[in-house]
Design a protein around this motif. Structure first.
Motif, PDB file in Angstrom:
ATOM      1  N   ARG A   1      17.642  33.391  30.366  1.00  0.00           N
ATOM      2  CA  ARG A   1      16.420  32.665  30.728  1.00  0.00           C
ATOM      3  C   ARG A   1      16.335  31.336  29.980  1.00  0.00           C
ATOM      4  O   ARG A   1      15.974  30.311  30.560  1.00  0.00           O
ATOM      5  CB  ARG A   1      15.189  33.528  30.487  1.00  0.00           C
ATOM      6  CG  ARG A   1      15.149  34.686  31.506  1.00  0.00           C
ATOM      7  CD  ARG A   1      13.985  35.584  31.314  1.00  0.00           C
ATOM      8  NE  ARG A   1      12.795  34.909  31.824  1.00  0.00           N
ATOM      9  CZ  ARG A   1      11.621  35.491  31.932  1.00  0.00           C
ATOM     10  NH1 ARG A   1      11.462  36.749  31.562  1.00  0.00           N
ATOM     11  NH2 ARG A   1      10.580  34.822  32.400  1.00  0.00           N
ATOM     12  N   VAL A   2      16.692  31.335  28.707  1.00  0.00           N
ATOM     13  CA  VAL A   2      16.722  30.082  27.943  1.00  0.00           C
ATOM     14  C   VAL A   2      17.787  29.164  28.536  1.00  0.00           C
ATOM     15  O   VAL A   2      17.584  27.954  28.647  1.00  0.00           O
ATOM     16  CB  VAL A   2      17.000  30.358  26.445  1.00  0.00           C
ATOM     17  CG1 VAL A   2      17.237  29.066  25.685  1.00  0.00           C
ATOM     18  CG2 VAL A   2      15.861  31.135  25.835  1.00  0.00           C
ATOM     19  N   GLY A   3      18.913  29.748  28.934  1.00  0.00           N
ATOM     20  CA  GLY A   3      19.967  28.963  29.579  1.00  0.00           C
ATOM     21  C   GLY A   3      19.494  28.317  30.866  1.00  0.00           C
ATOM     22  O   GLY A   3      19.856  27.180  31.175  1.00  0.00           O
ATOM     23  N   GLY A   4      18.677  29.023  31.628  1.00  0.00           N
ATOM     24  CA  GLY A   4      18.111  28.447  32.850  1.00  0.00           C
ATOM     25  C   GLY A   4      17.221  27.259  32.538  1.00  0.00           C
ATOM     26  O   GLY A   4      17.295  26.214  33.193  1.00  0.00           O
ATOM     27  N   LEU A   5      16.386  27.416  31.514  1.00  0.00           N
ATOM     28  CA  LEU A   5      15.504  26.319  31.107  1.00  0.00           C
ATOM     29  C   LEU A   5      16.321  25.124  30.607  1.00  0.00           C
ATOM     30  O   LEU A   5      16.046  23.976  30.981  1.00  0.00           O
ATOM     31  CB  LEU A   5      14.544  26.811  30.016  1.00  0.00           C
ATOM     32  CG  LEU A   5      13.511  25.813  29.531  1.00  0.00           C
ATOM     33  CD1 LEU A   5      12.591  25.388  30.668  1.00  0.00           C
ATOM     34  CD2 LEU A   5      12.702  26.419  28.401  1.00  0.00           C
ATOM     35  N   CYS A   6      17.321  25.389  29.782  1.00  0.00           N
ATOM     36  CA  CYS A   6      18.171  24.299  29.270  1.00  0.00           C
ATOM     37  C   CYS A   6      18.940  23.613  30.402  1.00  0.00           C
ATOM     38  O   CYS A   6      19.097  22.393  30.392  1.00  0.00           O
ATOM     39  CB  CYS A   6      19.145  24.829  28.221  1.00  0.00           C
ATOM     40  SG  CYS A   6      18.351  25.317  26.684  1.00  0.00           S
ATOM     41  N   THR A   7      19.392  24.393  31.371  1.00  0.00           N
ATOM     42  CA  THR A   7      20.115  23.818  32.503  1.00  0.00           C
ATOM     43  C   THR A   7      19.191  22.927  33.333  1.00  0.00           C
ATOM     44  O   THR A   7      19.581  21.829  33.741  1.00  0.00           O
ATOM     45  CB  THR A   7      20.738  24.925  33.373  1.00  0.00           C
ATOM     46  OG1 THR A   7      21.617  25.716  32.561  1.00  0.00           O
ATOM     47  CG2 THR A   7      21.522  24.340  34.539  1.00  0.00           C
ATOM     48  N   ALA A   8      17.969  23.384  33.576  1.00  0.00           N
ATOM     49  CA  ALA A   8      17.006  22.560  34.320  1.00  0.00           C
ATOM     50  C   ALA A   8      16.751  21.251  33.567  1.00  0.00           C
ATOM     51  O   ALA A   8      16.754  20.166  34.171  1.00  0.00           O
ATOM     52  CB  ALA A   8      15.696  23.319  34.528  1.00  0.00           C
ATOM     53  N   ALA A   9      16.564  21.350  32.257  1.00  0.00           N
ATOM     54  CA  ALA A   9      16.325  20.144  31.445  1.00  0.00           C
ATOM     55  C   ALA A   9      17.543  19.219  31.480  1.00  0.00           C
ATOM     56  O   ALA A   9      17.394  17.997  31.582  1.00  0.00           O
ATOM     57  CB  ALA A   9      15.997  20.533  30.008  1.00  0.00           C
ATOM     58  N   LEU A  10      18.725  19.786  31.422  1.00  0.00           N
ATOM     59  CA  LEU A  10      19.947  18.971  31.471  1.00  0.00           C
ATOM     60  C   LEU A  10      20.067  18.251  32.808  1.00  0.00           C
ATOM     61  O   LEU A  10      20.409  17.068  32.858  1.00  0.00           O
ATOM     62  CB  LEU A  10      21.176  19.853  31.225  1.00  0.00           C
ATOM     63  CG  LEU A  10      22.528  19.149  31.281  1.00  0.00           C
ATOM     64  CD1 LEU A  10      22.646  18.096  30.182  1.00  0.00           C
ATOM     65  CD2 LEU A  10      23.651  20.172  31.173  1.00  0.00           C
TER      66      LEU A  10
ATOM     67  N   LYS B   1      14.333  28.836  38.415  1.00  0.00           N
ATOM     68  CA  LYS B   1      14.145  30.225  38.861  1.00  0.00           C
ATOM     69  C   LYS B   1      14.808  31.202  37.885  1.00  0.00           C
ATOM     70  O   LYS B   1      14.259  32.257  37.588  1.00  0.00           O
ATOM     71  CB  LYS B   1      14.692  30.439  40.277  1.00  0.00           C
ATOM     72  CG  LYS B   1      13.792  29.866  41.335  1.00  0.00           C
ATOM     73  CD  LYS B   1      14.292  30.226  42.705  1.00  0.00           C
ATOM     74  CE  LYS B   1      13.269  29.787  43.725  1.00  0.00           C
ATOM     75  NZ  LYS B   1      13.537  30.389  45.038  1.00  0.00           N
ATOM     76  N   ILE B   2      15.969  30.836  37.385  1.00  0.00           N
ATOM     77  CA  ILE B   2      16.640  31.683  36.389  1.00  0.00           C
ATOM     78  C   ILE B   2      15.779  31.734  35.126  1.00  0.00           C
ATOM     79  O   ILE B   2      15.601  32.793  34.532  1.00  0.00           O
ATOM     80  CB  ILE B   2      18.051  31.161  36.085  1.00  0.00           C
ATOM     81  CG1 ILE B   2      18.945  31.315  37.330  1.00  0.00           C
ATOM     82  CG2 ILE B   2      18.664  31.880  34.887  1.00  0.00           C
ATOM     83  CD1 ILE B   2      20.258  30.564  37.252  1.00  0.00           C
ATOM     84  N   ALA B   3      15.236  30.608  34.730  1.00  0.00           N
ATOM     85  CA  ALA B   3      14.389  30.559  33.523  1.00  0.00           C
ATOM     86  C   ALA B   3      13.159  31.459  33.687  1.00  0.00           C
ATOM     87  O   ALA B   3      12.709  32.076  32.711  1.00  0.00           O
ATOM     88  CB  ALA B   3      13.955  29.125  33.239  1.00  0.00           C
ATOM     89  N   LYS B   4      12.646  31.550  34.901  1.00  0.00           N
ATOM     90  CA  LYS B   4      11.482  32.403  35.145  1.00  0.00           C
ATOM     91  C   LYS B   4      11.862  33.869  35.298  1.00  0.00           C
ATOM     92  O   LYS B   4      10.991  34.728  35.404  1.00  0.00           O
ATOM     93  CB  LYS B   4      10.749  31.930  36.410  1.00  0.00           C
ATOM     94  CG  LYS B   4      10.062  30.613  36.224  1.00  0.00           C
ATOM     95  CD  LYS B   4       9.173  30.199  37.392  1.00  0.00           C
ATOM     96  CE  LYS B   4       9.444  30.857  38.691  1.00  0.00           C
ATOM     97  NZ  LYS B   4       8.666  30.358  39.814  1.00  0.00           N
ATOM     98  N   GLY B   5      13.169  34.161  35.336  1.00  0.00           N
ATOM     99  CA  GLY B   5      13.610  35.538  35.449  1.00  0.00           C
ATOM    100  C   GLY B   5      13.746  36.014  36.883  1.00  0.00           C
ATOM    101  O   GLY B   5      13.923  37.195  37.136  1.00  0.00           O
ATOM    102  N   ASP B   6      13.700  35.091  37.841  1.00  0.00           N
ATOM    103  CA  ASP B   6      13.860  35.443  39.260  1.00  0.00           C
ATOM    104  C   ASP B   6      15.338  35.652  39.535  1.00  0.00           C
ATOM    105  O   ASP B   6      16.117  34.714  39.532  1.00  0.00           O
ATOM    106  CB  ASP B   6      13.308  34.297  40.127  1.00  0.00           C
ATOM    107  CG  ASP B   6      13.497  34.531  41.608  1.00  0.00           C
ATOM    108  OD1 ASP B   6      14.039  35.590  41.998  1.00  0.00           O
ATOM    109  OD2 ASP B   6      13.093  33.662  42.394  1.00  0.00           O
TER     110      ASP B   6
END
Length: 145
Positions: free
Chosen positions: A87-96, A137-142
């Protein structure tokens, strides 16, 4: 009846199977992002001159930014692989994906006078949106497909 072992790389087209260990199952979206980030990240180190050329000159040392963004892509891919950091990886990927968008805009400006270069760089701009959305979506756990 023996139960099938479900790995994090389960290749199903549906939500996690009922016997999947919580948090370990990985959907197509996540696998696709891992592959894209890994290939792009490696590319930044294997052929840095390609990426150097699209770093806006205002940022200074282009090679520094090429290597930094390549390392960030590889780091995001690694975080997406590990269930506890996904989930943190999803957030970091979105930010990147948001952070590198200025380089994509700079590319359009740089290649504007080349019809084929302009077409490729313009086509790339809207493609960033589904990448940001998938990462979010990955960051949100979907974990849908």
């Amino acid at each position: 009846m023996t139960s099938k072992h479900v790995t994090p790389w389960h290749n199903g087209g549906s939500p996690a199977p009922p016997n999947a260990k919580a948090g370990t199952w990985m959907d197509r979206r996540t696998r696709a992002l891992i592959g894209l980030l890994a290939v792009a990240g490696i590319g930044h180190f294997a052929r840095p001159e390609i990426f150097d050329s699209i770093v806006p000159p205002q940022l200074g040392n282009r090679r520094f930014w090429t290597y930094t963004s390549g390392a960030a892509e590889l780091g995001c891919a690694a975080m997406l692989i590990v269930p506890s950091t996904r989930r943190v990886g999803g957030l970091c990927t979105a930010a990147l994906m948001v952070a590198v968008y200025p380089a994509n805009i700079y590319s359009v400006r740089k290649f504007w006078h080349s019809p084929s270069g302009r077409a490729v760089t313009l086509a790339r701009l809207p493609l960033q949106i589904p990448l940001i959305r998938a990462s979010w979506k990955i960051a949100k756990g979907d974990q849908g497909t």
